[in-house]
Design a protein around this motif. Structure first.
Motif, PDB file in Angstrom:
ATOM      1  N   GLN A 201     -10.986 -42.037 -10.853  1.00  0.00           N
ATOM      2  CA  GLN A 201     -11.436 -42.793  -8.965  1.00  0.00           C
ATOM      3  C   GLN A 201     -11.553 -42.535  -8.104  1.00  0.00           C
ATOM      4  OE1 GLN A 201      -8.165 -45.673 -10.183  1.00  0.00           O
ATOM      5  NE2 GLN A 201      -9.203 -47.297 -11.361  1.00  0.00           N
ATOM      6  N   PRO A 202     -12.738 -41.732  -8.223  1.00  0.00           N
ATOM      7  CA  PRO A 202     -12.663 -41.244  -6.788  1.00  0.00           C
ATOM      8  C   PRO A 202     -12.628 -41.912  -5.691  1.00  0.00           C
ATOM      9  CG  PRO A 202     -14.540 -40.764  -7.702  1.00  0.00           C
ATOM     10  CD  PRO A 202     -13.546 -41.159  -8.894  1.00  0.00           C
ATOM     11  N   THR A 203     -12.145 -41.458  -4.708  1.00  0.00           N
ATOM     12  CA  THR A 203     -12.469 -42.690  -3.428  1.00  0.00           C
ATOM     13  C   THR A 203     -13.827 -42.946  -2.738  1.00  0.00           C
ATOM     14  OG1 THR A 203     -10.243 -41.573  -2.468  1.00  0.00           O
ATOM     15  CG2 THR A 203     -11.331 -43.888  -1.423  1.00  0.00           C
ATOM     16  N   TYR A 204     -14.680 -42.256  -2.387  1.00  0.00           N
ATOM     17  CA  TYR A 204     -15.937 -41.692  -2.328  1.00  0.00           C
ATOM     18  C   TYR A 204     -16.649 -41.330  -3.316  1.00  0.00           C
ATOM     19  CZ  TYR A 204     -13.359 -42.904   2.124  1.00  0.00           C
ATOM     20  OH  TYR A 204     -12.316 -42.670   2.811  1.00  0.00           O
ATOM     21  N   PHE A 205     -17.665 -41.152  -2.902  1.00  0.00           N
ATOM     22  CA  PHE A 205     -19.378 -40.822  -3.924  1.00  0.00           C
ATOM     23  C   PHE A 205     -20.437 -40.002  -2.879  1.00  0.00           C
ATOM     24  CE2 PHE A 205     -17.370 -44.045  -5.437  1.00  0.00           C
ATOM     25  CZ  PHE A 205     -17.331 -44.063  -7.623  1.00  0.00           C
ATOM     26  N   ILE A 206     -20.411 -38.764  -3.012  1.00  0.00           N
ATOM     27  CA  ILE A 206     -21.645 -38.446  -1.371  1.00  0.00           C
ATOM     28  C   ILE A 206     -22.993 -37.762  -3.284  1.00  0.00           C
ATOM     29  CG2 ILE A 206     -20.486 -38.584   0.672  1.00  0.00           C
ATOM     30  CD1 ILE A 206     -20.537 -35.653  -0.350  1.00  0.00           C
ATOM     31  N   GLU A 207     -24.638 -38.153  -2.722  1.00  0.00           N
ATOM     32  CA  GLU A 207     -25.241 -37.334  -3.215  1.00  0.00           C
ATOM     33  C   GLU A 207     -25.467 -36.217  -2.306  1.00  0.00           C
ATOM     34  OE1 GLU A 207     -28.089 -41.117  -3.132  1.00  0.00           O
ATOM     35  OE2 GLU A 207     -27.237 -41.971  -4.721  1.00  0.00           O
ATOM     36  N   SER A 208     -25.427 -36.433  -1.692  1.00  0.00           N
ATOM     37  CA  SER A 208     -25.410 -34.728  -0.511  1.00  0.00           C
ATOM     38  C   SER A 208     -24.746 -34.655   0.267  1.00  0.00           C
ATOM     39  CB  SER A 208     -26.596 -34.230  -0.030  1.00  0.00           C
ATOM     40  OG  SER A 208     -27.285 -35.718   0.735  1.00  0.00           O
ATOM     41  N   LEU A 209     -24.665 -33.555   1.120  1.00  0.00           N
ATOM     42  CA  LEU A 209     -22.936 -33.165   2.038  1.00  0.00           C
ATOM     43  C   LEU A 209     -23.737 -33.812   2.984  1.00  0.00           C
ATOM     44  CD1 LEU A 209     -22.703 -29.157   1.808  1.00  0.00           C
ATOM     45  CD2 LEU A 209     -21.379 -31.190   1.302  1.00  0.00           C
ATOM     46  N   ILE A 210     -24.672 -34.242   3.951  1.00  0.00           N
ATOM     47  CA  ILE A 210     -24.543 -35.458   5.179  1.00  0.00           C
ATOM     48  C   ILE A 210     -24.304 -36.374   5.103  1.00  0.00           C
ATOM     49  CG2 ILE A 210     -26.992 -36.068   3.932  1.00  0.00           C
ATOM     50  CD1 ILE A 210     -26.528 -34.482   7.636  1.00  0.00           C
ATOM     51  N   PHE A 211     -24.076 -37.003   3.610  1.00  0.00           N
ATOM     52  CA  PHE A 211     -23.084 -38.250   3.673  1.00  0.00           C
ATOM     53  C   PHE A 211     -21.289 -38.014   4.087  1.00  0.00           C
ATOM     54  CE2 PHE A 211     -27.343 -39.213   1.142  1.00  0.00           C
ATOM     55  CZ  PHE A 211     -27.169 -40.350   1.806  1.00  0.00           C
ATOM     56  N   LEU A 212     -21.239 -36.853   3.799  1.00  0.00           N
ATOM     57  CA  LEU A 212     -19.885 -36.695   4.422  1.00  0.00           C
ATOM     58  C   LEU A 212     -19.754 -37.024   5.350  1.00  0.00           C
ATOM     59  CD1 LEU A 212     -16.660 -35.741   3.690  1.00  0.00           C
ATOM     60  CD2 LEU A 212     -17.810 -33.215   4.096  1.00  0.00           C
ATOM     61  N   LEU A 213     -20.381 -37.098   6.869  1.00  0.00           N
ATOM     62  CA  LEU A 213     -20.255 -36.930   7.962  1.00  0.00           C
ATOM     63  C   LEU A 213     -20.491 -38.706   8.098  1.00  0.00           C
ATOM     64  CD1 LEU A 213     -22.848 -34.920   9.649  1.00  0.00           C
ATOM     65  CD2 LEU A 213     -20.036 -34.057   8.928  1.00  0.00           C
ATOM     66  N   GLU A 214     -21.047 -39.967   7.500  1.00  0.00           N
ATOM     67  CA  GLU A 214     -21.005 -41.285   7.831  1.00  0.00           C
ATOM     68  C   GLU A 214     -19.147 -41.831   7.202  1.00  0.00           C
ATOM     69  OE1 GLU A 214     -23.855 -42.723   5.473  1.00  0.00           O
ATOM     70  OE2 GLU A 214     -25.270 -42.348   6.236  1.00  0.00           O
ATOM     71  N   ILE A 215     -18.660 -41.105   6.089  1.00  0.00           N
ATOM     72  CA  ILE A 215     -17.716 -40.563   5.345  1.00  0.00           C
ATOM     73  C   ILE A 215     -16.354 -40.685   6.926  1.00  0.00           C
ATOM     74  CG2 ILE A 215     -15.732 -40.297   4.046  1.00  0.00           C
ATOM     75  CD1 ILE A 215     -17.336 -40.378   1.857  1.00  0.00           C
ATOM     76  N   LEU A 216     -17.072 -39.209   6.969  1.00  0.00           N
ATOM     77  CA  LEU A 216     -15.804 -38.776   8.607  1.00  0.00           C
ATOM     78  C   LEU A 216     -15.975 -39.418  10.116  1.00  0.00           C
ATOM     79  CD1 LEU A 216     -16.056 -34.984   7.337  1.00  0.00           C
ATOM     80  CD2 LEU A 216     -13.709 -36.509   6.754  1.00  0.00           C
ATOM     81  N   ASP A 217     -17.217 -40.487   9.914  1.00  0.00           N
ATOM     82  CA  ASP A 217     -17.685 -41.394  11.028  1.00  0.00           C
ATOM     83  C   ASP A 217     -17.310 -40.554  12.304  1.00  0.00           C
ATOM     84  OD1 ASP A 217     -18.048 -44.174  12.413  1.00  0.00           O
ATOM     85  OD2 ASP A 217     -15.961 -43.763  13.316  1.00  0.00           O
ATOM     86  N   ILE A 218     -18.766 -39.409  11.935  1.00  0.00           N
ATOM     87  CA  ILE A 218     -19.072 -38.514  13.244  1.00  0.00           C
ATOM     88  C   ILE A 218     -20.536 -38.194  13.100  1.00  0.00           C
ATOM     89  CG2 ILE A 218     -16.382 -37.627  13.425  1.00  0.00           C
ATOM     90  CD1 ILE A 218     -17.107 -35.099  11.430  1.00  0.00           C
TER      91      ILE A 218
END
Length: 218
Positions: A201-218
């Motif tokens: 049960q991962p908290t988030y999913f990303i299909e590419s690294l760039i989407f990490l910035l959305e999770i971090l709100d930056i």
């Protein structure tokens, strides 16, 4: 406001696409020892994120493991390892943004410490990494809680489970986060087994690294 201050990254399959290199060096090592008709599929073993010793124990249980590992390291460190690997698109830009935002970047890998050091230097990543935890004699595998308690917490006195995000592509990465009550981000573009990763049960999913910035709100 973003709550995370520490980002723990896996390396293979999350920051770097190295499966081609690992497969090549594994096969060259097995050929060197005249080992054929493998019981296990190498791609499946890599999706389980076993370390080198565990992989050779499965592929060649009746062969001297130290000899196999030394041969593998010779192939990998001959230049094939890094030359056959590539970092994922946008990595430098993303790491620049993280560093400018005062995030602490921790790297946690099953790679041998010497190989990890060489890879960081080859890909010019060493200046981005605040703490590198790689496999060495006496260390636990990367899903083990002692990595968090004995290494990470002792390195950063202000760290707590609420301000850490684990980013990885395989089941041990997500399991490590789950074991330590840390939020996790599953990199679905990597090497992980879908069912096993989802089971933790991962908290988030990303299909590419760039989407990490959305999770971090930056």
């Amino acid at each position: 406001m973003n709550k995370y201050k520490y980002i723990i990254f896996d390396f293979n399959g999350t920051l770097c696409d190295s499966n081609k290199a690992v497969e090549y060096c594994l096969l060259k090592t097995l050929e060197n020892f005249n080992i054929h008709n493998l019981k296990y599929d190498i791609k499946n073993l890599l999706s389980e994120d076993y370390n080198q010793q565990e992989i050779f124990n499965k592929l060649a249980p009746n062969t001297n493991i130290n000899n196999l590992m030394n041969s593998y390291k010779a192939f990998y460190n001959s230049g094939k390892g890094n030359n056959l690997s590539k970092i994922y698109p946008g990595l430098y830009e993303i790491l620049d943004i993280l560093k400018s935002g005062d995030f602490k970047i921790i790297l946690k890998s099953q790679k041998n410490i010497n190989e990890m050091t060489d890879s960081l230097s080859f890909f010019r990543l060493h200046n981005y990494i605040d703490l590198c935890i790689a496999e060495n004699e006496g260390t636990h595998d990367k899903k083990h809680s002692d990595i968090f308690n004995d290494i990470i917490k002792k390195t950063y006195s202000d760290i707590n489970t609420e301000n850490i995000l684990m980013v990885g592509d395989t089941e041990p990465d997500i399991q490590f986060a789950k074991n330590n009550s840390i939020d996790s981000c599953w990199a679905t573009y990597g090497y992980g087994n879908v069912d096993k990763c989802l089971s933790f049960q991962p908290t988030y999913f990303i299909e590419s690294l760039i989407f990490l910035l959305e999770i971090l709100d930056i």
